[in-house]
Enzyme design. Structure first.
Site, PDB file in Angstrom:
ATOM      1  N   ASN A 192     -10.096  -0.609  -0.305  1.00  0.00           N
ATOM      2  CA  ASN A 192      -8.635  -0.472  -0.272  1.00  0.00           C
ATOM      3  C   ASN A 192      -8.055  -1.099  -1.537  1.00  0.00           C
ATOM      4  O   ASN A 192      -8.076  -2.321  -1.695  1.00  0.00           O
ATOM      5  CB  ASN A 192      -8.101  -1.179   0.983  1.00  0.00           C
ATOM      6  CG  ASN A 192      -6.590  -1.122   1.101  1.00  0.00           C
ATOM      7  OD1 ASN A 192      -5.876  -0.822   0.156  1.00  0.00           O
ATOM      8  ND2 ASN A 192      -6.088  -1.440   2.287  1.00  0.00           N
ATOM      9  N   CYS A 217       0.800  -1.230   0.000  1.00  0.00           N
ATOM     10  CA  CYS A 217       0.000   0.000   0.000  1.00  0.00           C
ATOM     11  C   CYS A 217       0.832   1.279   0.000  1.00  0.00           C
ATOM     12  O   CYS A 217       0.295   2.364  -0.209  1.00  0.00           O
ATOM     13  CB  CYS A 217      -0.950  -0.006   1.187  1.00  0.00           C
ATOM     14  SG  CYS A 217      -2.090  -1.411   1.152  1.00  0.00           S
ATOM     15  N   HIS A 271      -3.550   7.115   1.727  1.00  0.00           N
ATOM     16  CA  HIS A 271      -3.898   5.783   1.224  1.00  0.00           C
ATOM     17  C   HIS A 271      -5.276   5.409   1.761  1.00  0.00           C
ATOM     18  O   HIS A 271      -5.548   5.523   2.960  1.00  0.00           O
ATOM     19  CB  HIS A 271      -2.843   4.768   1.670  1.00  0.00           C
ATOM     20  CG  HIS A 271      -3.314   3.354   1.552  1.00  0.00           C
ATOM     21  ND1 HIS A 271      -3.750   2.825   0.352  1.00  0.00           N
ATOM     22  CD2 HIS A 271      -3.438   2.361   2.484  1.00  0.00           C
ATOM     23  CE1 HIS A 271      -4.123   1.569   0.552  1.00  0.00           C
ATOM     24  NE2 HIS A 271      -3.945   1.270   1.826  1.00  0.00           N
TER      25      HIS A 271
END
Length: 330
Positions: free
Chosen positions: A286, A115, A256
């Site tokens: 996500n 990520c 993020h």
């Protein structure tokens, strides 16, 4: 800062798969509900790549979308960096993208930082542009974590979606990347992993070889939450202090897109107004390395981010890795 050589952001683009999976659909797979998922994560939908599509297909769409918004031709790109933890090919997928978009003069390689991958790629690209090694660099964040999710584990299957996003950068003076910091804590690597599985095969009496694959994503949600909400505000503050800036001078905070609670807690700890915190988590979940360029692309289309705005970008995730970048939007 004004005379320093560095980068200019030329354009941003993205691509998402057509298949949408809602919280309601997930409640038919595992013991959960739309209310439970929304309250804990802020996610309502996620996009999933179809059976006959690849990560490269998605990344190529994002790259072409990005290039269509600029006057830079594919053959003028010097370098392609693909941030992914779910490549179609373990040897790397950047070369396939280079071929398919016609960037015949570009070097290309993959970066694996989960990520944080897009932030890491942006910082790598900046080094090449600041030293005038290259003039035009395309960075792509793309992940298809649906391949590696246990769809019967309600703690992880509700979180992840598939997407790709890209950013085209060019060498520039002044430098519009004003500051950055990157950190890693390998001691807590076990809190978020996609581990190899061991399958031992005995070929002869004295030759046994491990011919493994990979398991599902494994995450300690409580520890990841504590990590993100404690370390990300600190690194953002430290990055701003290193360039003599204050959070009050920041126009937009782009984190993020992991979890609504994490995003809000980080903004609150920084004393940053929530209406300047950009998010599209509700629609896509996500999307790992794709989340930053995906949310940036939508924010630009919505006329939120404007030229000369000060934007803080931050990524965090497996490794454990985290990083922050301050850019003047150009």
């Amino acid at each position: 800062l004004l005379n320093k050589h560095g980068l200019q952001i030329v354009s941003v683009g993205s691509a998402v798969p057509d298949i949408n999976v809602s919280n309601q659909q997930l409640s038919q797979l595992v013991d959960t509900s739309d209310e439970w998922i929304t309250a804990r994560t802020g996610i309502k939908n996620r996009r999933i790549l179809g059976a006959n599509q690849s990560l490269v297909d998605l990344a190529v769409k994002a790259a072409e979308n990005t290039l269509s918004k600029s006057t830079i031709k594919p053959e003028e790109i010097d370098l392609i960096i693909l941030a992914t933890s779910s490549a179609d090919d373990l040897f790397g997928s950047a070369g396939q993208i280079q071929k398919r978009i016609g960037a015949s003069n570009a070097a290309a390689f993959d970066v694996t930082a989960a990520c944080s991958g897009f932030i890491v790629s942006l910082i790598i690209a900046h080094q090449f542009l600041a030293t005038r090694t290259y003039n035009n660099i395309l960075i792509i964040g793309a992940d298809v974590l649906s391949r590696w999710v246990n769809w019967l584990d309600r703690n992880t299957c509700i979180l992840f979606g598939d997407a790709a996003g890209a950013m085209l950068l060019k060498s520039s003076s002044p430098d519009n990347l004003l500051g950055f910091k990157l950190k890693t804590n390998g001691k807590n690597n076990h809190d978020l992993v996609l581990p190899q599985t061991s399958k031992y095969k005995k070929f002869t009496s004295d030759l046994t070889i491990n011919q493994g694959g990979y398991n599902y994503i494994s995450m300690n949600g409580r520890e990841v939450y504590k990590f993100a909400t404690s370390e990300v505000p600190k690194i953002i503050q430290n990055t701003l202090e290193s360039i003599d800036m204050d959070i009050a001078q920041v126009d937009w905070l782009v984190l993020h897109q992991a979890n609504k609670r994490i995003l809000k807690t980080i903004a609150d700890k920084l004393g940053f107004p929530n209406d300047k915190l950009i998010s599209n988590l509700e629609l896509y979940g996500n999307t790992s390395a794709a989340s930053l360029p995906l949310v940036l692309d939508e924010a630009i289309q919505d006329n939120k981010i404007k030229t000369n705005d000060i934007v803080v970008l931050a990524g965090f995730g497996a490794g454990l890795t985290w990083g922050a970048v301050v850019v003047r939007w150009s």
